[in-house]
Scaffold this motif. Structure first.
Motif, PDB file in Angstrom:
ATOM      1  N   THR A 294       0.824  -1.218   0.000  1.00  0.00           N
ATOM      2  CA  THR A 294       0.000   0.000   0.000  1.00  0.00           C
ATOM      3  C   THR A 294       0.854   1.262   0.000  1.00  0.00           C
ATOM      4  O   THR A 294       0.428   2.309   0.470  1.00  0.00           O
TER       5      THR A 294
ATOM      6  N   THR B  45       2.352   2.945  -2.756  1.00  0.00           N
ATOM      7  CA  THR B  45       2.104   3.901  -3.827  1.00  0.00           C
ATOM      8  C   THR B  45       0.685   4.445  -3.730  1.00  0.00           C
ATOM      9  O   THR B  45      -0.197   3.836  -3.114  1.00  0.00           O
ATOM     10  N   ILE B  46       0.449   5.577  -4.383  1.00  0.00           N
ATOM     11  CA  ILE B  46      -0.868   6.204  -4.318  1.00  0.00           C
ATOM     12  C   ILE B  46      -1.932   5.330  -4.986  1.00  0.00           C
ATOM     13  O   ILE B  46      -3.061   5.229  -4.499  1.00  0.00           O
ATOM     14  N   SER B  47      -1.575   4.657  -6.072  1.00  0.00           N
ATOM     15  CA  SER B  47      -2.563   3.796  -6.738  1.00  0.00           C
ATOM     16  C   SER B  47      -2.894   2.581  -5.873  1.00  0.00           C
ATOM     17  O   SER B  47      -4.060   2.165  -5.782  1.00  0.00           O
ATOM     18  N   GLN B  48      -1.882   2.001  -5.227  1.00  0.00           N
ATOM     19  CA  GLN B  48      -2.131   0.879  -4.311  1.00  0.00           C
ATOM     20  C   GLN B  48      -2.989   1.333  -3.133  1.00  0.00           C
ATOM     21  O   GLN B  48      -3.902   0.615  -2.701  1.00  0.00           O
TER      22      GLN B  48
ATOM     23  N   LYS C 229     -10.669   1.406  -1.269  1.00  0.00           N
ATOM     24  CA  LYS C 229     -11.946   0.960  -1.841  1.00  0.00           C
ATOM     25  C   LYS C 229     -12.307  -0.447  -1.365  1.00  0.00           C
ATOM     26  O   LYS C 229     -13.456  -0.706  -1.000  1.00  0.00           O
TER      27      LYS C 229
ATOM     28  N   ASN D 275      -7.456  12.279  -4.810  1.00  0.00           N
ATOM     29  CA  ASN D 275      -7.684  10.883  -5.207  1.00  0.00           C
ATOM     30  C   ASN D 275      -8.005  10.016  -3.988  1.00  0.00           C
ATOM     31  O   ASN D 275      -8.858   9.112  -4.060  1.00  0.00           O
TER      32      ASN D 275
ATOM     33  N   THR E  16      -5.212   3.896  -2.962  1.00  0.00           N
ATOM     34  CA  THR E  16      -6.608   4.169  -3.308  1.00  0.00           C
ATOM     35  C   THR E  16      -7.385   2.885  -3.572  1.00  0.00           C
ATOM     36  O   THR E  16      -8.550   2.770  -3.180  1.00  0.00           O
ATOM     37  N   GLU E  17      -6.762   1.910  -4.196  1.00  0.00           N
ATOM     38  CA  GLU E  17      -7.444   0.635  -4.432  1.00  0.00           C
ATOM     39  C   GLU E  17      -7.706  -0.091  -3.118  1.00  0.00           C
ATOM     40  O   GLU E  17      -8.771  -0.697  -2.922  1.00  0.00           O
ATOM     41  N   THR E  18      -6.754  -0.022  -2.195  1.00  0.00           N
ATOM     42  CA  THR E  18      -6.936  -0.677  -0.902  1.00  0.00           C
ATOM     43  C   THR E  18      -8.028   0.007  -0.091  1.00  0.00           C
ATOM     44  O   THR E  18      -8.822  -0.657   0.593  1.00  0.00           O
TER      45      THR E  18
ATOM     46  N   ASP F 251      -2.988  14.082  -5.256  1.00  0.00           N
ATOM     47  CA  ASP F 251      -2.956  12.788  -4.569  1.00  0.00           C
ATOM     48  C   ASP F 251      -4.016  12.729  -3.484  1.00  0.00           C
ATOM     49  O   ASP F 251      -4.738  11.728  -3.339  1.00  0.00           O
TER      50      ASP F 251
ATOM     51  N   ALA G  94     -11.538   8.064  -3.229  1.00  0.00           N
ATOM     52  CA  ALA G  94     -11.510   6.612  -3.046  1.00  0.00           C
ATOM     53  C   ALA G  94     -12.418   6.167  -1.911  1.00  0.00           C
ATOM     54  O   ALA G  94     -12.973   5.060  -1.941  1.00  0.00           O
TER      55      ALA G  94
END
Length: 327
Positions: free
Chosen positions: A31, A33-36, A42, A73, A38-40, A70, A77
């Motif tokens: 968790t 990175t920013i993409s990891q 959710k 985002n 935001t997905e986590t 960031d 999320a």
């Protein structure tokens, strides 16, 4: 939770009935990175909602959140509906998306404890704060649990709290003609109600008075310029149904405004003045019970606005904290 977030301890935390306040989460390798992240968020939304309900506030520390984009985002999320900042006193502007400056007054100005928009008929349920630039000293955002304040106040001043619960509060505040960025509550009536039309406010129910009426606010135009805003009576001792306890929901910032004491700013709902000595004793209780965690760049804090009051300590170093409000 180990597969998603690591719950850590920091020295400033308090414990109430073995529950940390606030809860502090840090990343694991999945968790960072920013993409990891935001997905986590959710996928782990039920866990995060439960944690917020149990603790009242969650600090996220060590994640790769560097910019306002960031942070926006991250807020999106979580999936909470946005709460528009209408009727508030703080000077703030939109940065990007759902992200705003928290308060544009100079960082050396103290802001007293308050629930966001407690002086308005409607207030947000959740708040996000994000530290983009951390001060080198001071500048914390202290937080305190509302039900702890209520419990200490009713134990020490039962008659005062009972009267507060019965009558509520009437807030009388002043709006200037233009924004005063030197004051934490210096937002003008023009910025507050997004209009410059007051010429027909009283006679023809101008845009300003209509917007104010929708918020349960009465405006009185002052001869010397500006406007006096009267709101209330508003319920100040509230019942938190989800946690089955009473909470303290008074806006304490108004009792700390220099040169404008509590008798002028706020009254009981029946119009009688507040006892200033008890008001300032409450301020002491807030300081005694609060948690003030020094900001680190990239920190973001999620607060339950019903359960927690927040404030701002002064600093003489650069500080930039952004905010987002949610229903």
């Amino acid at each position: 939770m180990a597969d998603h977030f690591l719950e850590i301890e920091i020295p400033q935390q308090r414990n109430y009935n073995s529950i940390p306040f606030p809860s502090v989460l840090s990343p694991n390798p999945k968790t960072r990175t920013i993409s990891q992240l935001t997905e986590t968020i959710k996928t782990q939304k039920p866990f995060l909602d439960t944690l917020l309900h149990d603790t009242g506030a969650v600090l996220f520390r060590g994640f790769d959140v560097k910019t306002a984009e960031d942070f926006n985002n991250v807020v999106e999320a979580f999936g909470y509906e946005e709460f528009l900042y209408v009727g508030g006193r703080a000077p703030r502007t939109n940065v990007v998306g759902r992200v705003y400056t928290a308060n544009e007054s100079p960082p050396d100005q103290k802001i007293g404890f308050h629930h966001e928009l407690a002086q308005a008929p409607e207030s947000p349920f959740k708040l996000f704060f994000f530290c983009e630039v951390a001060p080198t000293s001071g500048g914390e955002t202290p937080i305190v649990l509302s039900h702890i304040v209520y419990e200490r106040m009713i134990q020490k001043y039962p008659e005062f709290v009972e009267k507060l619960e019965k009558h509520g509060l009437i807030y009388s505040l002043f709006y200037g003609e233009d924004d005063d960025l030197s004051s934490p509550t210096g937002r003008s009536w023009k910025s507050t109600f997004s209009t410059e039309d007051k010429s027909v406010a009283e006679e023809r129910k101008s845009d300003v008075s209509n917007r104010a009426a929708k918020l349960g606010i009465k405006l009185e135009w002052m001869e010397e310029g500006g406007a006096k805003r009267i709101t209330g009576p508003l319920q100040t001792i509230r019942y938190d149904k989800s946690r089955q306890r009473k909470i303290w929901f008074a806006n304490m910032v108004n009792w700390e405004v220099a040169g404008n004491g509590p008798v002028k700013m706020i009254t009981f709902g029946d119009g009688t003045p507040l006892p200033a000595d008890i008001c300032y004793e409450c301020l002491k209780i807030l300081e005694e019970e609060c948690v003030a965690i020094p900001w680190q760049e990239g920190d973001f804090l999620l607060i339950d606005n019903q359960a927690v009051l927040h404030s701002r300590r002064p600093t003489n170093s650069p500080r930039r904290v952004l905010a987002s409000l949610c229903k």
